[in-house]
Design a protein around this motif. Structure first.
Motif, short mmCIF file in Angstrom:
data_model
loop_
_atom_site.label_atom_id
_atom_site.label_comp_id
_atom_site.label_asym_id
_atom_site.label_seq_id
_atom_site.Cartn_x
_atom_site.Cartn_y
_atom_site.Cartn_z
N GLN A 135 0.85 -1.19 0.00
CA GLN A 135 0.00 0.00 0.00
C GLN A 135 0.88 1.24 0.00
OE1 GLN A 135 -2.38 0.49 3.53
NE2 GLN A 135 -3.86 1.81 2.51
N THR A 146 0.57 5.26 0.73
CA THR A 146 -0.34 6.24 1.29
C THR A 146 -0.04 7.63 0.72
OG1 THR A 146 1.02 6.93 3.18
CG2 THR A 146 -0.28 4.89 3.43
N GLN A 201 4.10 6.87 2.56
CA GLN A 201 4.48 5.62 3.23
C GLN A 201 4.22 4.44 2.30
OE1 GLN A 201 2.37 4.88 6.85
NE2 GLN A 201 3.70 6.15 8.10
N VAL A 215 3.49 0.73 2.90
CA VAL A 215 3.12 -0.18 3.99
C VAL A 215 3.05 -1.59 3.43
CG1 VAL A 215 1.41 -0.73 5.76
CG2 VAL A 215 1.79 1.66 5.09
N THR A 243 2.40 -5.50 4.31
CA THR A 243 1.80 -6.43 5.28
C THR A 243 2.02 -7.85 4.77
OG1 THR A 243 0.14 -4.77 5.83
CG2 THR A 243 -0.29 -7.04 6.53
N HIS A 245 4.56 -6.51 9.69
CA HIS A 245 4.48 -5.25 8.95
C HIS A 245 5.86 -4.62 8.80
CE1 HIS A 245 0.51 -5.78 10.87
NE2 HIS A 245 0.04 -5.26 9.75
N ILE A 286 7.26 -0.78 7.18
CA ILE A 286 6.85 0.52 6.62
C ILE A 286 8.10 1.27 6.19
CG2 ILE A 286 5.77 2.76 7.08
CD1 ILE A 286 4.04 1.35 9.18
N GLN A 296 8.93 5.01 5.21
CA GLN A 296 8.40 6.37 5.23
C GLN A 296 9.39 7.33 4.57
OE1 GLN A 296 5.39 8.16 6.86
NE2 GLN A 296 6.31 9.35 5.19
#
Length: 346
Positions: free
Chosen positions: A150, A152, A156, A158, A160, A338, A340, A342
């Motif tokens: 994903q 954002t 970010q 992301v 999973t 997870h 991430i 950023q």
């Protein structure tokens, strides 16, 4: 946010698709269904698009390379000593593929598979799915894997990673083997970047890079990245003091998804990536032995220190070291992890 699917190539007579996600800042994420590869994580900075990861323009670059560029790795990342461990079912033996050990899930791990895929329209994400079977990769039990990417509007990425074990107990310790270079495209190594790690300990390793079980403080050592540290300067020390002439090491982190486990900054442009993880290890590899003039990456012919791989995972070989954490999945159990990335600009 837009999500686009297109045919990217063909591998073993199967079509490989590429998904492109772009947010309102023109930050872009491109994902391949072969090995879940991140082909592009790019930003627009000063009017120029900058790909923050090492990459190839075509599928052959990824499939013919042995360096796992930006691939999903599993079922188990890192090395398993002798490819075996003791379980409640007795001793487990999985295939070995490097110096008598299992590395990165073996030759038939997730990093060599084609995933089925779909768009999650609600979350504007891409979901990749694969069933790892004991008959194919030699790991105990069958494992259903879902990987969600994903992007954002806060820049970010992301990731999973979810695994559901079937039949009998197995293990699940995946990662993404992402190679970063945040510098301008004319800079073809990592010497202008600085690294900060939320880690005051690293693992003792044998010559074959398998953990000994020892956990070593990093204080006042070349492995100390508890303050922002220029990689070019630190690599000078590694070249003098280590056989690898660079980083190929495992660091212990807190495993708190709310606190950056690692921060990478380009000292010149001030581009920054914070890496968040809910697991207890960061593996760093500075592409020390990357050297192939015929391998043409987005930053030129392959050469040492062209990028730095930052792999968030559980401590490797945890099945043989009880204090490293639990990577075992019981039958019908699901675990979700997870990672991430950023992006920001200082």
């Amino acid at each position: 946010m837009t999500v686009i699917k297109e045919i990217f190539g063909q591998y073993n007579d199967e079509l490989i698709y590429r998904y492109t996600i772009e947010n309102q800042h023109q930050t872009r994420l491109k994902i391949l269904t072969f090995a879940g590869i991140i082909q592009e994580f790019s930003v627009v900075d000063a009017g120029q698009r900058i790909n923050l990861v090492l990459s190839f323009e075509d599928l052959a670059g990824f499939t013919e390379s042995g360096y796992n560029f930006n691939r999903i790795i599993g079922r188990h990342d890192g090395r398993i000593d002798g490819g075996r461990w003791q379980s409640l079912d007795g001793q487990i033996q999985v295939p070995t593929n490097e110096n008598g050990n299992n590395l990165h899930g073996g030759l038939h791990g997730l990093g060599n598979q084609i995933f089925s895929s779909r768009i999650d329209n609600l979350n504007e994400a891409v979901i990749l799915s694969y069933t790892a079977t004991e008959a194919n990769d030699g790991f105990p039990g069958n494992l259903n894997v879902d990987i969600t990417y994903q992007l954002t509007n806060d820049d970010q990425v992301v990731i999973t990673m979810s695994g559901t074990q079937k039949e009998r107990a197995g293990i699940f310790n995946p990662t993404v083997h992402t190679y970063f270079n945040l510098s301008n495209p004319t800079v073809t190594d990592i010497s202008e970047m600085s690294l900060l790690l939320a880690s005051d300990r690293h693992l003792g390793l044998r010559e074959d890079k398998v953990p000994t079980g020892e956990i070593i403080p990093v204080a006042n050592d070349i492995y100390d990245f508890t303050q922002p540290t220029n990689l070019g300067e630190r690599l000078t020390s590694f070249k003098l003091m280590t056989k690898e002439a660079g980083l190929d090491d495992i660091f212990v982190v807190r495993g708190d998804i709310n606190i950056p486990a690692a921060t990478l900054v380009d000292d010149t442009t001030q581009r920054q990536i914070d890496i968040y993880s809910d697991r207890n290890a960061i593996v760093l590899y500075t592409a020390n032995d990357l050297n192939d003039e015929h391998m043409l990456l987005n930053r030129g012919a392959a050469h040492p220190y062209e990028g730095i791989a930052i792999e968030a995972q559980n401590l490797p070989d945890a099945m043989n070291h009880p204090d490293f954490g639990n990577v075992v999945l019981q039958p019908n159990e699901t675990k979700t992890h997870h990672i991430i990335y950023q992006y920001s600009h200082r």
